[in-house]
Design an enzyme around this catalytic site. Sequence first.
Site, PDB file in Angstrom:
ATOM      1  N   ASP A 481       0.871  -1.173   0.000  1.00  0.00           N
ATOM      2  CA  ASP A 481       0.000   0.000   0.000  1.00  0.00           C
ATOM      3  C   ASP A 481       0.910   1.226   0.000  1.00  0.00           C
ATOM      4  OD1 ASP A 481      -2.354   1.590   0.315  1.00  0.00           O
ATOM      5  OD2 ASP A 481      -1.895   1.743   2.452  1.00  0.00           O
ATOM      6  N   ASP A 690      -2.003  -1.243   6.247  1.00  0.00           N
ATOM      7  CA  ASP A 690      -2.171  -0.724   7.605  1.00  0.00           C
ATOM      8  C   ASP A 690      -2.983  -1.645   8.498  1.00  0.00           C
ATOM      9  OD1 ASP A 690      -4.775  -0.392   6.799  1.00  0.00           O
ATOM     10  OD2 ASP A 690      -4.702   1.787   6.705  1.00  0.00           O
TER      11      ASP A 690
END
Length: 817
Positions: A481, A690
């Site tokens: 990400d 995350d």
Amino acid sequence: MPSVIDRVTIPVSGMTCAACSGRVQRALSKRAGVEQASVNLMLENAAVEFDPEVVSAEDLVEVITGVGYGARLTDPSESAFDEQADQDAAGRSDYLRLRTKAIAGLIAAAVGMVLSMPVMSAISRNAMAGMESGGSGSGMAVADPFMRWSHEVLDPRIEAMAPWLYAVDYRVLLYTLLALTVVVMGWAGRHFYTRAWAAARHGTSDMNTLVALGTGAAFIYSLIATFAPELFRSRGVSPDVYYEAVLFIIALILVGNTFEARAKKETSRALRQLVELQPDTARVMRAGEIVELPLADVVEGDTIQVRPGERIPVDGVLLHGSSAVDESMLTGESLPVAKGEGDRVIGGTINRTGGFEIRATALGADSTLAGIVRLMRDAQSSRAPIQDLVDRVTAVFVPVVMGIAALTFVVWYVSFPGEAPLIPAFAVSIAVLIIACPCAMGLAVPTAVMVSTGRGAEAGILLKGGEALQRAGDVTTVVLDKTGTVTEGQPAVTDLVPAPGFAGDEEASGDAPRMRLLRLAASLEALSEHPLGESVVRHAKAMGIELARVADFQSLTGRGASGRVEGAQLLIGNRRLMEEQGIDLGGMEGEADGLAEQGRTPMYLASQGRVAGLIAVADPIRETSRAAIVRLHKMGMTVVMLTGDSERTARAIAAEAGIDRVVAEVLPEGKVAEIQRLQDEGEIVAMVGDGINDAPALARADIGIAMGTGTQIASEAGDVVLMRGDLTGVPDAIRLSRRTLGIMHQNLFWAFIYNVIGIPIAAGVLYPTMGLLLSPILASGAMAFSSVSVVMNSLRLRRLRLGTSPVTSPLATEASA
């Protein structure tokens, strides 16, 4: 799959080898309602996932006791700290008990060897005088190195040092040997026989079966030779006794078990040190005064005073003061972290400089430290897939060895070139039983898992189980990400570009259009949780801008947000959102592209269907990201970045970070689809995100690696949690996995090859060509050494240097010593 799954960890006593743990696992797995069972020989427990509507935890205990092992349920009120303390206490007690028995056994074996020398001499003289053939199986004494040494070296020296011993009636010494052997078998070695009997009652066999059969047969043979020697002499066999062999076998196996127990303590040292990080007391504000209380008396919301140099007792929020806090126990990061009012602090970390007060927010089982301990305990109780190979082998290993020992006896009895074949056939078959104990195979995988998970924790890498630990080493593609993973995750506003003709209610002049643009955007983004939106709000507050109320707010996942501010319908987001809503970009595409090429993320603000301007945000790349990606490339992996950001911005960041490929402007479901596409191409994919926004992608990947903050460890979605929150942990986790898998393969190789080589030697394959045999005493010593060598090989993982750890944390420093 049931809708609700419970998990319980049950302490199991009485397991001594892989055959034991495999038996318990098979019994649990066959029970209706059990979804998954993992039995750990090292930790002596069973971690079971089950459907509480079908089977209860009490039923699982009955399953374990039903196959001959002890089991109990732990107190549900115990925290992870209490459970670990109980386990450590039990480990120390077990080690001390084994050490006492091993020392006593060695002393008894040494005394037995001294007493057996004049006994064997007397029996040999009687045999020579009473039997015309004189054949007594003496070939064993020549062929076996230990027996040859005892006859040629030890016996003459004992006779020279204690001639009176040889003058004593040998029967007195013989009965003394018998009494000594009975005491050692009944006390120091009692558990071998009781556990072997328990296994036999359940129609199974294990390591204790082999030890009990070997020593029991030698004892019974010696007992008959002691009280009915004529049965042997009448058949041309010397009535030799093997009491000293029984004593040495039990003693040497106990020595091996003692070293094994001591090494087990070392494998869980990192976990034990984590538990010790929690202080016993805290200084709490009560009735306007600071009083020192046991940690158990602290409640949520208490105000706690922390002085410089002290460990922070609980998780909390800093109320007054500031300091630098050493969080290396969590992250492996050497530099203290600055903390000010409103910042979170974690129990167990060290306050380095200033004093401060905190409000307690998480205590006991809910604390971050307890979450880490719980995760590590669960990981160490889990199974690596490679363990299945061990279970398949050990399920048949002991019966096969018993068959080989019986065949060896028959072959030697039939073909031994002498007139007394019973003695060598008997001794060789016992050696086969003793040398083949499968302890080393049972320890090969769990010891490596335990040491590896502990070493990972020292470097800020939490591995959630043996399966994740093994799979991580197979990764071929790492998918990242962008925001908060490759970048800092703290974007800042860099540009405010009002559209031509945009102005506020008052006459537009100077910075008024820019401030008006910022006010509208920040008011709308105040209800958003996206990092880019938060950066706009922070910038507005820093500029002293008062935000307006928002009505009809709507978050548009992956694109932006909408709402009504001061009567105007606003829309903020990327170009895709503007195009979907039919917003005329007013010729600002060129400006947006230019910002994107500089690595900035442009966001459009539209008001009443018209573009009001651009707000550019930059999220700088972490310095550690570049180095981590270089390491991944050196390890032979492809690195891909997935982001919802614009193509130009994503490519600029990827180029700066050295990323191989970019997939931009994708929604969360698009990330899942891209990972699926990579897997369809045969790639083993690790997704790094995350742990919250990227949960679907983390779940889809072969390995999910969550960037942790150190405050929500137990709820993270990944198979691996990086406590430091930067990419350096990714190559470290993969390297740790590869190294651990290598250690597992080494352990299994030596455990298997030890038996492949040791059993034939014990059976006498070298006797026809080299005249070499292996006595039961040497076999027991070799068996003990094999188990210890596997554990010691696993402990090498403690010295593995990882890139995240310049070896500065209290745990890591000791690990590298």
